[in-house]
Design a protein around this motif. Structure first.
Motif, PDB file in Angstrom:
ATOM      1  N   GLN A 107       0.843  -1.213   0.000  1.00 61.13           N
ATOM      2  CA  GLN A 107       0.000   0.000   0.000  1.00 61.13           C
ATOM      3  C   GLN A 107       0.872   1.254   0.000  1.00 61.13           C
ATOM      4  O   GLN A 107       0.569   2.246  -0.675  1.00 61.13           O
ATOM      5  CB  GLN A 107      -0.861   0.047   1.265  1.00 61.13           C
ATOM      6  CG  GLN A 107      -1.858  -1.078   1.423  1.00 61.13           C
ATOM      7  CD  GLN A 107      -2.499  -1.022   2.814  1.00 61.13           C
ATOM      8  OE1 GLN A 107      -1.853  -0.712   3.810  1.00 61.13           O
ATOM      9  NE2 GLN A 107      -3.796  -1.325   2.862  1.00 61.13           N
ATOM     10  N   VAL A 108       1.953   1.198   0.786  1.00 61.88           N
ATOM     11  CA  VAL A 108       2.819   2.375   0.911  1.00 61.88           C
ATOM     12  C   VAL A 108       3.549   2.615  -0.422  1.00 61.88           C
ATOM     13  O   VAL A 108       3.695   3.756  -0.875  1.00 61.88           O
ATOM     14  CB  VAL A 108       3.796   2.191   2.091  1.00 61.88           C
ATOM     15  CG1 VAL A 108       4.822   3.310   2.133  1.00 61.88           C
ATOM     16  CG2 VAL A 108       3.020   2.130   3.407  1.00 61.88           C
ATOM     17  N   GLU A 109       3.962   1.523  -1.079  1.00 63.32           N
ATOM     18  CA  GLU A 109       4.631   1.680  -2.380  1.00 63.32           C
ATOM     19  C   GLU A 109       3.662   2.245  -3.424  1.00 63.32           C
ATOM     20  O   GLU A 109       4.048   3.054  -4.267  1.00 63.32           O
ATOM     21  CB  GLU A 109       5.207   0.335  -2.828  1.00 63.32           C
ATOM     22  CG  GLU A 109       6.451  -0.022  -2.023  1.00 63.32           C
ATOM     23  CD  GLU A 109       6.971  -1.432  -2.298  1.00 63.32           C
ATOM     24  OE1 GLU A 109       8.140  -1.682  -1.977  1.00 63.32           O
ATOM     25  OE2 GLU A 109       6.198  -2.272  -2.810  1.00 63.32           O
ATOM     26  N   THR A 110       2.388   1.834  -3.327  1.00 64.41           N
ATOM     27  CA  THR A 110       1.390   2.375  -4.260  1.00 64.41           C
ATOM     28  C   THR A 110       1.250   3.893  -4.057  1.00 64.41           C
ATOM     29  O   THR A 110       1.168   4.670  -5.019  1.00 64.41           O
ATOM     30  CB  THR A 110       0.018   1.674  -4.030  1.00 64.41           C
ATOM     31  OG1 THR A 110       0.213   0.290  -4.223  1.00 64.41           O
ATOM     32  CG2 THR A 110      -1.055   2.199  -4.952  1.00 64.41           C
ATOM     33  N   ALA A 111       1.222   4.307  -2.794  1.00 62.59           N
ATOM     34  CA  ALA A 111       1.125   5.749  -2.493  1.00 62.59           C
ATOM     35  C   ALA A 111       2.348   6.479  -3.066  1.00 62.59           C
ATOM     36  O   ALA A 111       2.224   7.533  -3.704  1.00 62.59           O
ATOM     37  CB  ALA A 111       1.046   5.960  -0.988  1.00 62.59           C
ATOM     38  N   TRP A 112       3.522   5.899  -2.859  1.00 54.12           N
ATOM     39  CA  TRP A 112       4.764   6.543  -3.318  1.00 54.12           C
ATOM     40  C   TRP A 112       4.772   6.682  -4.847  1.00 54.12           C
ATOM     41  O   TRP A 112       5.218   7.691  -5.392  1.00 54.12           O
ATOM     42  CB  TRP A 112       5.964   5.735  -2.819  1.00 54.12           C
ATOM     43  CG  TRP A 112       7.264   6.472  -2.840  1.00 54.12           C
ATOM     44  CD1 TRP A 112       8.311   6.257  -3.696  1.00 54.12           C
ATOM     45  CD2 TRP A 112       7.691   7.540  -1.978  1.00 54.12           C
ATOM     46  NE1 TRP A 112       9.348   7.107  -3.409  1.00 54.12           N
ATOM     47  CE2 TRP A 112       9.001   7.908  -2.358  1.00 54.12           C
ATOM     48  CE3 TRP A 112       7.093   8.222  -0.919  1.00 54.12           C
ATOM     49  CZ2 TRP A 112       9.719   8.930  -1.729  1.00 54.12           C
ATOM     50  CZ3 TRP A 112       7.807   9.231  -0.290  1.00 54.12           C
ATOM     51  CH2 TRP A 112       9.097   9.579  -0.686  1.00 54.12           C
ATOM     52  N   GLU A 113       4.236   5.638  -5.539  1.00 53.72           N
ATOM     53  CA  GLU A 113       4.156   5.721  -7.012  1.00 53.72           C
ATOM     54  C   GLU A 113       3.267   6.896  -7.434  1.00 53.72           C
ATOM     55  O   GLU A 113       3.545   7.599  -8.393  1.00 53.72           O
ATOM     56  CB  GLU A 113       3.584   4.413  -7.583  1.00 53.72           C
ATOM     57  CG  GLU A 113       4.637   3.304  -7.661  1.00 53.72           C
ATOM     58  CD  GLU A 113       4.018   1.924  -7.806  1.00 53.72           C
ATOM     59  OE1 GLU A 113       2.849   1.809  -8.242  1.00 53.72           O
ATOM     60  OE2 GLU A 113       4.712   0.943  -7.452  1.00 53.72           O
ATOM     61  N   ARG A 114       2.196   7.077  -6.669  1.00 53.55           N
ATOM     62  CA  ARG A 114       1.312   8.227  -6.972  1.00 53.55           C
ATOM     63  C   ARG A 114       2.096   9.534  -6.809  1.00 53.55           C
ATOM     64  O   ARG A 114       2.000  10.446  -7.635  1.00 53.55           O
ATOM     65  CB  ARG A 114       0.128   8.171  -6.004  1.00 53.55           C
ATOM     66  CG  ARG A 114      -0.730   9.412  -5.944  1.00 53.55           C
ATOM     67  CD  ARG A 114      -2.073   9.226  -6.643  1.00 53.55           C
ATOM     68  NE  ARG A 114      -2.585  10.496  -7.130  1.00 53.55           N
ATOM     69  CZ  ARG A 114      -3.413  11.280  -6.480  1.00 53.55           C
ATOM     70  NH1 ARG A 114      -3.876  10.918  -5.303  1.00 53.55           N
ATOM     71  NH2 ARG A 114      -3.822  12.421  -6.991  1.00 53.55           N
ATOM     72  N   PHE A 115       2.892   9.631  -5.746  1.00 50.29           N
ATOM     73  CA  PHE A 115       3.675  10.855  -5.523  1.00 50.29           C
ATOM     74  C   PHE A 115       4.726  11.008  -6.646  1.00 50.29           C
ATOM     75  O   PHE A 115       5.004  12.121  -7.084  1.00 50.29           O
ATOM     76  CB  PHE A 115       4.385  10.830  -4.156  1.00 50.29           C
ATOM     77  CG  PHE A 115       3.485  10.568  -2.956  1.00 50.29           C
ATOM     78  CD1 PHE A 115       2.124  10.840  -3.008  1.00 50.29           C
ATOM     79  CD2 PHE A 115       4.010  10.057  -1.769  1.00 50.29           C
ATOM     80  CE1 PHE A 115       1.305  10.589  -1.918  1.00 50.29           C
ATOM     81  CE2 PHE A 115       3.200   9.807  -0.671  1.00 50.29           C
ATOM     82  CZ  PHE A 115       1.842  10.060  -0.756  1.00 50.29           C
ATOM     83  N   GLU A 116       5.267   9.876  -7.086  1.00 48.17           N
ATOM     84  CA  GLU A 116       6.261   9.938  -8.191  1.00 48.17           C
ATOM     85  C   GLU A 116       5.601  10.456  -9.466  1.00 48.17           C
ATOM     86  O   GLU A 116       6.155  11.314 -10.159  1.00 48.17           O
ATOM     87  CB  GLU A 116       6.841   8.538  -8.445  1.00 48.17           C
ATOM     88  CG  GLU A 116       8.163   8.330  -7.739  1.00 48.17           C
ATOM     89  CD  GLU A 116       8.614   6.875  -7.710  1.00 48.17           C
ATOM     90  OE1 GLU A 116       7.904   5.990  -8.233  1.00 48.17           O
ATOM     91  OE2 GLU A 116       9.682   6.640  -7.126  1.00 48.17           O
ATOM     92  N   ASP A 117       4.392   9.952  -9.754  1.00 45.79           N
ATOM     93  CA  ASP A 117       3.670  10.407 -10.948  1.00 45.79           C
ATOM     94  C   ASP A 117       3.422  11.912 -10.898  1.00 45.79           C
ATOM     95  O   ASP A 117       3.403  12.587 -11.921  1.00 45.79           O
ATOM     96  CB  ASP A 117       2.318   9.678 -11.072  1.00 45.79           C
ATOM     97  CG  ASP A 117       2.513   8.201 -11.411  1.00 45.79           C
ATOM     98  OD1 ASP A 117       3.638   7.839 -11.801  1.00 45.79           O
ATOM     99  OD2 ASP A 117       1.551   7.426 -11.243  1.00 45.79           O
ATOM    100  N   LEU A 118       3.237  12.433  -9.675  1.00 51.21           N
ATOM    101  CA  LEU A 118       2.993  13.877  -9.531  1.00 51.21           C
ATOM    102  C   LEU A 118       4.292  14.676  -9.529  1.00 51.21           C
ATOM    103  O   LEU A 118       4.269  15.905  -9.495  1.00 51.21           O
ATOM    104  CB  LEU A 118       2.277  14.145  -8.193  1.00 51.21           C
ATOM    105  CG  LEU A 118       0.773  13.979  -8.128  1.00 51.21           C
ATOM    106  CD1 LEU A 118       0.285  14.234  -6.705  1.00 51.21           C
ATOM    107  CD2 LEU A 118       0.101  14.973  -9.084  1.00 51.21           C
ATOM    108  N   GLY A 119       5.414  13.962  -9.482  1.00 51.94           N
ATOM    109  CA  GLY A 119       6.727  14.633  -9.487  1.00 51.94           C
ATOM    110  C   GLY A 119       7.076  15.296  -8.167  1.00 51.94           C
ATOM    111  O   GLY A 119       7.821  16.284  -8.137  1.00 51.94           O
ATOM    112  N   ILE A 120       6.542  14.770  -7.036  1.00 50.53           N
ATOM    113  CA  ILE A 120       6.811  15.448  -5.761  1.00 50.53           C
ATOM    114  C   ILE A 120       7.697  14.636  -4.815  1.00 50.53           C
ATOM    115  O   ILE A 120       7.976  15.088  -3.702  1.00 50.53           O
ATOM    116  CB  ILE A 120       5.491  15.841  -5.029  1.00 50.53           C
ATOM    117  CG1 ILE A 120       4.601  14.603  -4.800  1.00 50.53           C
ATOM    118  CG2 ILE A 120       4.758  16.926  -5.788  1.00 50.53           C
ATOM    119  CD1 ILE A 120       3.354  14.888  -3.951  1.00 50.53           C
ATOM    120  N   THR A 121       8.152  13.453  -5.240  1.00 47.17           N
ATOM    121  CA  THR A 121       8.931  12.642  -4.282  1.00 47.17           C
ATOM    122  C   THR A 121      10.246  13.317  -3.887  1.00 47.17           C
ATOM    123  O   THR A 121      10.736  13.097  -2.779  1.00 47.17           O
ATOM    124  CB  THR A 121       9.227  11.226  -4.829  1.00 47.17           C
ATOM    125  OG1 THR A 121       9.591  11.342  -6.186  1.00 47.17           O
ATOM    126  CG2 THR A 121       8.063  10.297  -4.666  1.00 47.17           C
ATOM    127  N   GLY A 122      10.795  14.158  -4.771  1.00 48.46           N
ATOM    128  CA  GLY A 122      12.045  14.860  -4.437  1.00 48.46           C
ATOM    129  C   GLY A 122      11.892  15.785  -3.236  1.00 48.46           C
ATOM    130  O   GLY A 122      12.859  16.087  -2.542  1.00 48.46           O
TER     131      GLY A 122
END
Ligand code: 13P
Ligand code: SF4
Length: 389
Positions: free
Chosen positions: A138-153
């Motif tokens: 579940q946490v990895e799915t959330a992180w992928e969403r943040f990656e798609d938005l370009g905000i993980t940095g």
């Protein structure tokens, strides 16, 4: 002096306290292998004393403050989850670390001890419902969403100690930090020096209470990511604008205290001090006079004036122990009904005797091991916590 302690009323959940046998409804549902001594055995204390003496320095027993008195009496050290993690790391000579606490604490101890040391949890069904609210997928799915938005940095992941080793590993891999209730503000201060947003797992209340009440954020700076809703139930803009992305997890024990319980005790006991753990809901913490970790609660009650009154919102074993230790102070439970942590309570004297006697017999029961790759990354996040200024 006679104690003023009044035992809260019993509830249906109190029936779960013995923690013996298979419990398929529990998050781990694991039976205890071998023969457990009967709880009615009059020799349990003598058996635990003898087995512990036979093991000598080979065993070191850690006891979390929420453990039962019958177990705490055999602890070499007691503490909150932060102190116990430090203590586990500081005992490289003990062959066995017997952890009287819950599964995520034993995992952390395994990560922080040497490869030769063995960490034992006397009952494998002693899990934590909060920790189970954040699963790695579940946490990895959330992180992928943040990656798609370009905000993980911009995001620093922070996980409360009350999470599985998998989640700590995820946080370590992504340059984050573990925190406990006694260092959450320091962990968040450090995180906001590394990035502009925090992804806080799994306890929404500790995250929100620390950010809003200790660091000056607005409630509007926080959003709640619900792993059971598509996209976490949040819009792209909500995620882009948030400073704190809180995971939708909570503690079922501390979540029971309500604003109503605070109001009711204030009416009933004029001048009462309300003291709660930061895992309580935001409105409860706001209405309280004092808030802090388990160690903080103990120190506050130790230092309280004789004759003062305290309503305490944390686990019942600890509140009862403090009330009985301070008969000159009126210490009461914030809720009117029994509110133990049922998984902490699974570790009882029969399980402790069983684990100690197995060790004496040369068998290692219920060893908790974390796989090396997860342990490596989780250790990065735990070491970052231990190094916080
Ligand atoms: P602390 O030990 O960090 O106070 O946490 C309380 C708790 O809920 C442990 O499970
Ligand atoms: Fe988990 Fe809450 Fe029990 Fe602590 S008190 S072990 S957070 S369920």
């Amino acid at each position: 002096m006679t104690s003023t302690w009044i035992e809260p009323a019993s509830t249906a959940t109190a029936l779960l306290l013995l923690g013996r046998g298979t419990d398929p409804a529990s998050e781990r549902g694991v039976d205890c292998p071998g023969d457990l001594p009967a709880p009615s055995d009059p020799d349990l204390v003598a058996r635990a004393t003898a087995a512990k003496a036979a093991l000598g320095d080979r065993v070191f027993v850690l006891g979390h403050h929420y453990q039962r008195d019958e177990v705490i009496q055999f602890a070499d050290v007691t503490g909150d989850s932060f102190k116990l993690a430090q203590q586990a790391a500081a005992r490289p000579d003990a062959e066995f670390i017997l952890f009287c606490g819950v599964h995520f604490m034993a995992e952390s101890a395994d990560i922080l001890t040497t490869p030769d040391q063995k960490v034992i949890l006397p009952d494998l069904a002693a899990g934590c419902s909060m920790a189970d609210m954040a699963v790695l997928g579940q946490v990895e799915t959330a992180w992928e969403r943040f990656e798609d938005l370009g905000i993980t940095g911009e995001i620093v992941p922070v996980t409360y100690m009350n999470s599985s080793a998998d989640i700590k590993g995820f946080v370590g891999r992504n340059k984050g930090v573990v925190c406990t209730s006694s260092n959450a503000k320091r962990a968040l201060d450090w995180s906001f020096e590394q990035g502009s947003k925090v992804f806080f797992l799994p306890d929404q209340h500790l995250g929100r209470n620390t950010a809003v009440l200790e660091m000056g954020f607005d409630l509007d700076d926080c959003v709640l990511y619900d792993p059971h809703k598509p996209g976490g139930g949040l819009t792209d803009d909500q995620l882009r604008n948030a400073r704190m992305i809180l995971w939708r997890g909570h503690c079922s024990v501390h979540g029971r205290f309500t604003l109503e319980s605070v109001r009711e005790v204030r009416e009933r006991v004029p001048g009462v001090n309300v003291l709660v753990h930061p895992e309580c809901r935001h409105e409860v913490v706001r209405a309280a006079d004092y808030v802090g970790s388990t160690e903080y609660i103990i120190k506050a009650l130790d230092a309280a004036e004789p004759g003062s009154s305290w309503a305490v919102g944390t686990e019942l074993n600890l509140v009862r122990r403090m009330a009985l230790a301070h008969p000159d102070k009126q210490i009461m439970f914030l809720d009117r009904a029994v509110c133990y942590c049922s998984t902490m309570n699974r570790i009882d004297l029969p399980h402790l005797v069983w684990a100690l006697e197995e060790l004496v017999a040369g068998r290692v029961p219920n060893q908790i091991t974390v796989d090396p790759d997860t342990a490596h990354h989780a250790r990065v996040a735990l070491d970052q916590m231990l190094a916080l200024p």
